[in-house]
Design a protein around this motif. Structure first.
Motif, mmCIF file in Angstrom:
data_model
loop_
_atom_site.group_PDB
_atom_site.id
_atom_site.type_symbol
_atom_site.label_atom_id
_atom_site.label_comp_id
_atom_site.label_asym_id
_atom_site.label_seq_id
_atom_site.Cartn_x
_atom_site.Cartn_y
_atom_site.Cartn_z
ATOM 1 N N ASP A 151 48.888 33.904 33.250
ATOM 2 C CA ASP A 151 49.588 34.823 32.952
ATOM 3 C C ASP A 151 48.996 35.675 31.941
ATOM 4 O O ASP A 151 49.179 36.957 32.010
ATOM 5 N N MET A 152 48.776 35.205 30.920
ATOM 6 C CA MET A 152 48.364 36.115 29.586
ATOM 7 C C MET A 152 46.957 36.777 29.917
ATOM 8 O O MET A 152 46.678 37.874 29.628
ATOM 9 N N ALA A 153 46.077 36.019 30.827
ATOM 10 C CA ALA A 153 44.974 36.830 31.185
ATOM 11 C C ALA A 153 45.437 37.952 32.263
ATOM 12 O O ALA A 153 44.443 38.838 32.104
ATOM 13 N N LEU A 154 46.103 37.785 32.997
ATOM 14 C CA LEU A 154 46.434 38.752 33.784
ATOM 15 C C LEU A 154 47.070 40.058 33.042
ATOM 16 O O LEU A 154 46.861 41.036 33.471
ATOM 17 N N ILE A 155 47.940 39.584 32.103
ATOM 18 C CA ILE A 155 48.587 40.742 31.404
ATOM 19 C C ILE A 155 47.500 41.856 30.378
ATOM 20 O O ILE A 155 47.592 42.865 30.450
ATOM 21 N N LEU A 156 46.828 40.779 29.900
ATOM 22 C CA LEU A 156 45.668 41.623 29.176
ATOM 23 C C LEU A 156 44.466 41.943 30.063
ATOM 24 O O LEU A 156 43.446 42.501 29.212
ATOM 25 N N PHE A 183 45.354 27.509 36.073
ATOM 26 C CA PHE A 183 44.912 28.997 35.716
ATOM 27 C C PHE A 183 44.501 29.881 36.768
ATOM 28 O O PHE A 183 44.681 31.149 36.723
ATOM 29 N N GLU A 184 43.717 29.471 37.659
ATOM 30 C CA GLU A 184 43.259 30.181 38.683
ATOM 31 C C GLU A 184 44.294 30.726 40.003
ATOM 32 O O GLU A 184 43.977 31.404 40.770
ATOM 33 N N ASP A 185 45.530 29.903 40.001
ATOM 34 C CA ASP A 185 46.166 29.951 40.992
ATOM 35 C C ASP A 185 47.243 31.108 40.773
ATOM 36 O O ASP A 185 48.317 30.828 40.586
ATOM 37 N N HIS A 242 45.215 37.240 42.992
ATOM 38 C CA HIS A 242 43.900 37.323 42.265
ATOM 39 C C HIS A 242 43.121 36.281 42.105
ATOM 40 O O HIS A 242 42.699 36.173 41.015
ATOM 41 N N GLN A 243 43.360 35.226 42.775
ATOM 42 C CA GLN A 243 42.446 34.121 42.649
ATOM 43 C C GLN A 243 40.871 34.456 42.377
ATOM 44 O O GLN A 243 40.313 33.813 41.367
ATOM 45 N N ALA A 244 40.400 35.227 43.171
ATOM 46 C CA ALA A 244 38.812 35.512 42.951
ATOM 47 C C ALA A 244 38.671 36.095 41.466
ATOM 48 O O ALA A 244 37.660 35.670 40.914
ATOM 49 N N MET A 245 39.652 36.951 41.107
ATOM 50 C CA MET A 245 39.109 37.633 39.915
ATOM 51 C C MET A 245 39.487 36.352 38.700
ATOM 52 O O MET A 245 38.701 36.358 37.950
#
Length: 340
Positions: free
Chosen positions: A257-262, A291-293, A297-300
């Motif tokens: 989630d944090m990776a997506l937010i930032l 983390f990937e699920d 945006h799984q590929a990213m």
């Protein structure tokens, strides 16, 4: 409160300190290039004040008398008296200047220091979890399960790093799998909700273990997170083993989630003593899978590397990197720098 110009660098020698609820750690940087002079960890309970600890455990033991101090503390920085959240010390920069001879004192948040470390850690000071992709020099996220759950961002822009402290450890956590729905009703809520910190820290590990035992209808055997993690790693207790499995799963979800937010394409760094102690659990598939699920945006997510910080004093390493090269960082000094 005196606020200095941003162009005005702290003068060497510089005392850097990472001051937590239980331990305080100090280095002295003589100049930009020298290896730091390191001092033994100080237990905060052994000293009545920060000033006494610095005088007796640092200044009295070296001929290098620092001109400046950069201190990372676990607590909000709001005025001239800065209480620590988890111990009875109060940081008083004006007193450090008047009584210990510093000319310049800068105080920052402890997780800001962890974010600074994420800008500078070498491959020897981090363990890759999952595929080690060639990440760009880009924004990063830092999470740290310890006494609580620290979260910070590190934004890369204009060829500079901007640490972003926050309170991301208090975001909501909820059930997702069938097993989650069996366990979550038994996790103690605070004011009607379950935050990340209620599960993903030392006491949170105990909360999770107890909830698993209650879902299984058995009496909990352990009350110490160290016992839960050791029995979980060895597989000698099924509830402890599931606790570790779910702990890294839930941390993987939140890290994602944090990776997506930032948009943290530069990587996500998991700091804190707990993470180092349960490193084998992170190397199993659950953390990275969670983390990937993140559909769609799984590929990213597969391209974003994740690391466990293994440097024993990462916050000090981050502070040292900043002290030596402050021009690489966009750190506001307003309201948290004092000068003689």
């Amino acid at each position: 409160m005196a606020t200095a110009s941003h162009n005005d660098k702290p003068a060497f020698p510089i005392l850097i300190g990472d001051i937590g609820g239980t331990n305080a750690r100090f280095w002295i940087l003589t100049d930009v290039f020298a290896e730091p002079q390191q001092f033994p960890n100080v237990r905060t309970a052994d000293f009545a004040t920060l000033d006494e600890a610095i005088q007796t455990q640092v200044l009295d033991k070296t001929s290098r008398q620092p001109h400046s101090a950069i201190l990372a503390i676990a607590g909000p920085i709001q005025d001239d008296d800065i209480p620590l959240t988890n111990c009875n010390w109060v940081v008083r920069p004006r007193q450090l200047i008047s009584e210990l001879g510093f000319r310049d004192v800068l105080v920052i948040n402890d997780f800001e220091a962890q974010a600074l470390a994420a800008a500078s850690l070498s491959e020897n000071d981090r363990a890759a979890i999952g595929p080690l992709t060639k990440a760009p020099v880009a924004s990063r996220a830092v999470l740290g399960p310890g006494t609580g759950l620290g979260v910070a961002g590190l934004i890369h822009a204009r060829d500079m790093w901007f640490p972003v402290p926050g309170e991301g450890g208090h975001v909501d956590m909820g059930p997702r799998s069938d097993r989650d729905y069996q366990i979550f009703p038994h996790i103690e809520a605070i004011d009607g909700r379950i935050s990340g910190e209620q599960i993903l820290c030392g006491r949170g590990m105990v909360h999770l273990y107890r909830a698993i035992c209650m879902a299984d209808g058995i009496e909990p055997q352990f009350t110490d997170p160290a016992d839960i993690s050791s029995h979980g790693l060895s597989g000698s207790n099924p509830q402890a083993a599931e606790t570790l499995s779910l702990f890294v799963t839930y941390l993987g979800r939140l890290a994602g989630d944090m990776a997506l937010i930032l948009m943290a394409k530069g990587g996500v760094y998991i700091a804190g003593g707990i993470s180092q102690k349960i490193l084998p659990a992170f190397k199993r598939p659950e953390f990275r899978a969670a983390f990937e699920d993140k559909a769609p945006h799984q590929a990213m997510m597969r391209q974003i590397p994740t690391f466990i910080v293994t440097h024993p004093q990462a916050a000090l390493a981050g502070l040292a990197f900043f002290a030596r090269t402050p021009e690489h960082f966009g750190i506001s000094m307003d309201g948290r720098r004092w000068q003689a």
